[in-house]
Design a protein around this motif. Structure first.
Motif, PDB file in Angstrom:
ATOM      1  N   PRO A  19      55.696 -42.681  -2.285  1.00 30.61           N
ATOM      2  CA  PRO A  19      55.353 -44.080  -2.569  1.00 30.61           C
ATOM      3  C   PRO A  19      55.676 -44.466  -4.005  1.00 30.61           C
ATOM      4  O   PRO A  19      55.888 -43.609  -4.875  1.00 30.61           O
ATOM      5  N   ASP A  23      53.837 -50.144  -3.698  1.00 34.73           N
ATOM      6  CA  ASP A  23      52.902 -49.765  -2.641  1.00 34.73           C
ATOM      7  C   ASP A  23      51.459 -49.782  -3.110  1.00 34.73           C
ATOM      8  O   ASP A  23      50.558 -50.140  -2.359  1.00 34.73           O
ATOM      9  N   TRP A  24      51.203 -49.364  -4.347  1.00 38.04           N
ATOM     10  CA  TRP A  24      49.806 -49.287  -4.776  1.00 38.04           C
ATOM     11  C   TRP A  24      49.349 -50.455  -5.618  1.00 38.04           C
ATOM     12  O   TRP A  24      48.161 -50.674  -5.775  1.00 38.04           O
ATOM     13  N   THR A  79      44.147 -49.553  -5.361  1.00 37.69           N
ATOM     14  CA  THR A  79      44.287 -48.299  -4.617  1.00 37.69           C
ATOM     15  C   THR A  79      43.756 -47.133  -5.434  1.00 37.69           C
ATOM     16  O   THR A  79      43.936 -47.078  -6.653  1.00 37.69           O
ATOM     17  N   ALA A 119      47.260 -42.820  -2.840  1.00 38.58           N
ATOM     18  CA  ALA A 119      48.681 -42.965  -3.151  1.00 38.58           C
ATOM     19  C   ALA A 119      49.364 -41.618  -3.378  1.00 38.58           C
ATOM     20  O   ALA A 119      50.465 -41.557  -3.925  1.00 38.58           O
ATOM     21  N   MET A 172      49.022 -42.769   1.848  1.00 40.38           N
ATOM     22  CA  MET A 172      50.306 -43.438   2.013  1.00 40.38           C
ATOM     23  C   MET A 172      51.295 -42.467   2.630  1.00 40.38           C
ATOM     24  O   MET A 172      51.548 -41.389   2.077  1.00 40.38           O
ATOM     25  N   PHE A 184      55.316 -57.002   4.688  1.00 45.73           N
ATOM     26  CA  PHE A 184      54.343 -56.348   3.803  1.00 45.73           C
ATOM     27  C   PHE A 184      52.948 -56.830   4.173  1.00 45.73           C
ATOM     28  O   PHE A 184      52.692 -58.017   4.313  1.00 45.73           O
ATOM     29  N   LEU A 230      53.345 -51.334   3.830  1.00 47.80           N
ATOM     30  CA  LEU A 230      53.575 -51.592   2.413  1.00 47.80           C
ATOM     31  C   LEU A 230      55.056 -51.905   2.211  1.00 47.80           C
ATOM     32  O   LEU A 230      55.638 -52.629   2.992  1.00 47.80           O
ATOM     33  N   SER A 231      55.685 -51.365   1.177  1.00 43.67           N
ATOM     34  CA  SER A 231      57.086 -51.699   0.907  1.00 43.67           C
ATOM     35  C   SER A 231      58.010 -50.940   1.847  1.00 43.67           C
ATOM     36  O   SER A 231      57.645 -49.912   2.418  1.00 43.67           O
ATOM     37  N   MET A 289      56.797 -47.618   3.818  1.00 42.06           N
ATOM     38  CA  MET A 289      55.566 -46.904   3.507  1.00 42.06           C
ATOM     39  C   MET A 289      54.413 -47.661   4.142  1.00 42.06           C
ATOM     40  O   MET A 289      54.475 -48.879   4.331  1.00 42.06           O
TER      41      MET A 289
END
Length: 296
Positions: A179, A183-184, A189, A194, A228, A240, A255-256, A263
């Protein structure tokens, strides 16, 4: 030099120079990573957390003879300098932006399910790493995972390397299931969610740091509910924040990512053996080889 080596500038990253007589003690009390034993030329992965233990800023910490440099998100560099200045008080520490370009060099042979099973240098590495390490700028092995390759600072492309983009590097990172900041986010997070504990980003033996109590408690209990992980699917990118379902139950969020891969922050207790979907599309959660090696 083999054609499988790619050189990619990383304009989303920037450096902060930290020095002065008290720089080690100053950062040692703040960051998730041990800097007391950081040697010149060495790189370590770490983060600055909130007092509640959530991720604020990720960084690669680069040892130097006169201090260290922090490889951070360019968009967050000013905010991080300001936060470090708040913590500094009267400590004899110097903090300033360093205008040094950041790049990566990586081998496509390490993407996906392959790569070195030990997480370090592989036979493929030895064919090209010595040819440019320490040449045309400063190069360090990425401290998170050997397969990610090398980080370069004020570095030119090695002879024979293909010239790529940051998007190429992000695709390489995503293929490895690692990740990134997209993502975080910031203050959202916990670092263990993560995968910082599995990517050499937290030293649980170093003593106090900001957010340590929450982070150590999550580790001690051994009950990490969310992590993740990469997900694979057919077709166009997923939105997203889209909900990941295990049957009818919520099992995480997207996520991304890009076409065919992203992810996701997943509920580990809900994904095993379940039919997973996002917006009616079938998805599969993947566990990268490095996670099997390191996840206790």
């Amino acid at each position: 030099m083999t054609a499988e080596l790619t050189f990619a500038p990383l304009p989303s990253r920037a450096l902060i120079a930290v020095g002065g007589p008290a720089w080690r003690d100053f950062l040692q009390n703040l960051l998730t990573q041990d800097v007391a034993s950081l040697a010149p030329g060495e790189a370590r992965f770490g983060a600055l957390l909130t007092p509640q233990g959530r991720l604020l800023h990720d960084m690669i910490i680069l040892g130097r003879e006169d201090g260290c440099r922090l490889d951070v998100e360019a968009a967050q560099r000013k905010a991080l300098i300001q936060r470090l200045a708040i913590y500094r008080l009267r400590a004899k520490v110097e903090i300033a932006a360093a205008e040094v370009p950041v790049a990566a060099a990586f081998s496509s042979a390490h993407s996906g399910a392959g790569g070195n099973p030990n997480g370090g240098s592989s036979a493929a590495d030895s064919a090209w790493a010595p040819a440019f390490a320490g040449v045309s700028g400063s190069w360090v092995r990425d401290p998170r995972l050997g397969e990610l390759g090398w980080r370069g600072y004020a570095a030119a492309a090695p002879d024979g390397a293909a010239i790529g983009t940051e998007a190429d590097y992000d695709a390489h990172r995503l293929a490895l299931g690692v990740p990134g900041p997209a993502d975080w986010g910031s203050d959202k997070t916990y670092p263990i969610e993560a995968d910082f504990d599995l990517l050499n980003g937290i030293d649980f033996q170093k003593g106090c740091f900001v957010g340590q109590e929450t982070t150590s408690r999550m580790k001690r209990r051994g009950q990490v509910k969310n992590r993740m992980l990469p997900i694979a699917f057919e077709g166009a990118p997923l939105a997203f924040g889209a909900e990941l379902l295990a049957g009818e139950r919520r099992a995480g969020e997207v996520l991304s990512g890009g076409e065919g891969r992203a992810m996701a922050l997943v509920r580990l207790d809900r994904i095993e053996g379940a039919a997973l979907s996002v917006d009616g599309r079938s998805v599969q959660v993947e566990r990268p080889p490095w996670l099997h090696r390191r996840d206790a």
